[in-house]
Design an enzyme around this catalytic site. Structure first.
Site, PDB file in Angstrom:
ATOM      1  N   ASP A 259     -10.397  -6.989  21.923  1.00  0.00           N
ATOM      2  CA  ASP A 259      -9.339  -6.859  22.916  1.00  0.00           C
ATOM      3  C   ASP A 259      -9.864  -6.327  24.244  1.00  0.00           C
ATOM      4  O   ASP A 259      -9.511  -6.831  25.309  1.00  0.00           O
ATOM      5  CB  ASP A 259      -8.230  -5.946  22.390  1.00  0.00           C
ATOM      6  CG  ASP A 259      -7.108  -5.774  23.411  1.00  0.00           C
ATOM      7  OD1 ASP A 259      -6.564  -6.800  23.872  1.00  0.00           O
ATOM      8  OD2 ASP A 259      -6.788  -4.620  23.745  1.00  0.00           O
TER       9      ASP A 259
ATOM     10  N   CYS B 206       0.838  -1.206   0.000  1.00  0.00           N
ATOM     11  CA  CYS B 206       0.000   0.000   0.000  1.00  0.00           C
ATOM     12  C   CYS B 206       0.867   1.248   0.000  1.00  0.00           C
ATOM     13  O   CYS B 206       1.929   1.282   0.607  1.00  0.00           O
ATOM     14  CB  CYS B 206      -0.903   0.024   1.235  1.00  0.00           C
ATOM     15  SG  CYS B 206      -2.303  -1.092   1.128  1.00  0.00           S
ATOM     16  N   HIS B 207       0.360   2.277  -0.662  1.00  0.00           N
ATOM     17  CA  HIS B 207       1.043   3.568  -0.686  1.00  0.00           C
ATOM     18  C   HIS B 207       0.676   4.366   0.563  1.00  0.00           C
ATOM     19  O   HIS B 207      -0.457   4.272   1.042  1.00  0.00           O
ATOM     20  CB  HIS B 207       0.607   4.374  -1.915  1.00  0.00           C
ATOM     21  CG  HIS B 207       1.036   3.769  -3.202  1.00  0.00           C
ATOM     22  ND1 HIS B 207       0.330   2.774  -3.828  1.00  0.00           N
ATOM     23  CD2 HIS B 207       2.117   4.022  -3.980  1.00  0.00           C
ATOM     24  CE1 HIS B 207       0.940   2.430  -4.940  1.00  0.00           C
ATOM     25  NE2 HIS B 207       2.033   3.172  -5.064  1.00  0.00           N
TER      26      HIS B 207
END
Length: 159
Positions: free
Chosen positions: A128, A76-77
């Site tokens: 979480d 990804c950029h």
């Protein structure tokens, strides 16, 4: 069939060169679900969770994740997002938390991965924070709902 853009002629993974692409407004929306026991959802909603506001924490985690997607997904950029929106709501009738994210920018590449990463990390954060009271929560499905902008055009999930 469309070719995979992250593979070069030799079949090796590479980062796509987007330098010649035009800047356009691009937006993507994604969703995720977390299914849990009614008591776990009630604990989140009545604010009795000892770790604090679960939804607020998940929302901030999602925004941070969207901004750092390029560090998590190898090809990804790095993007200059102009908007990251995260909506989280309870669905007591199905014992689920619903997460919807929206990412936007004006740039050379799409924001689908940022929206999906944000939704996924919000779901993981909820897990979480609640795993001490319930370990068998289920995350999913996670999916792209819509995208607009760019050469490939618009996409919208069929209802």
């Amino acid at each position: 069939m469309t070719q995979l853009t992250h593979l070069n002629a030799a079949g090796e993974a590479h980062m796509v060169d987007i330098s010649a692409k035009a800047d356009t407004v691009r937006e993507a929306r994604a969703e995720a679900f977390v299914t849990m026991q009614p008591a776990t959802l009630a604990m989140i909603l009545d604010g009795s969770h000892h770790k604090g506001d679960v939804f607020a924490t998940a929302r901030i985690a999602a925004i941070q994740a969207a901004k750092r997607t390029w560090e998590l997904i190898p090809l990804c950029h790095p993007l200059m997002l102009s908007k990251v929106e995260v909506n989280i709501s309870a669905q007591p009738e199905s014992n689920q938390v619903y997460i919807e994210t929206c990412c936007r920018l004006s740039g050379k590449t799409g924001v689908e991965m940022e929206a999906l990463t944000a939704a996924s990390v919000a779901a993981l954060t909820i897990y979480d924070m609640c795993k001490a009271v319930q370990k068998d929560m289920v995350i999913g499905p996670v999916r792209l709902l819509a995208k607009s902008g760019g050469k490939s055009g618009d996409f919208l999930v069929a209802s």
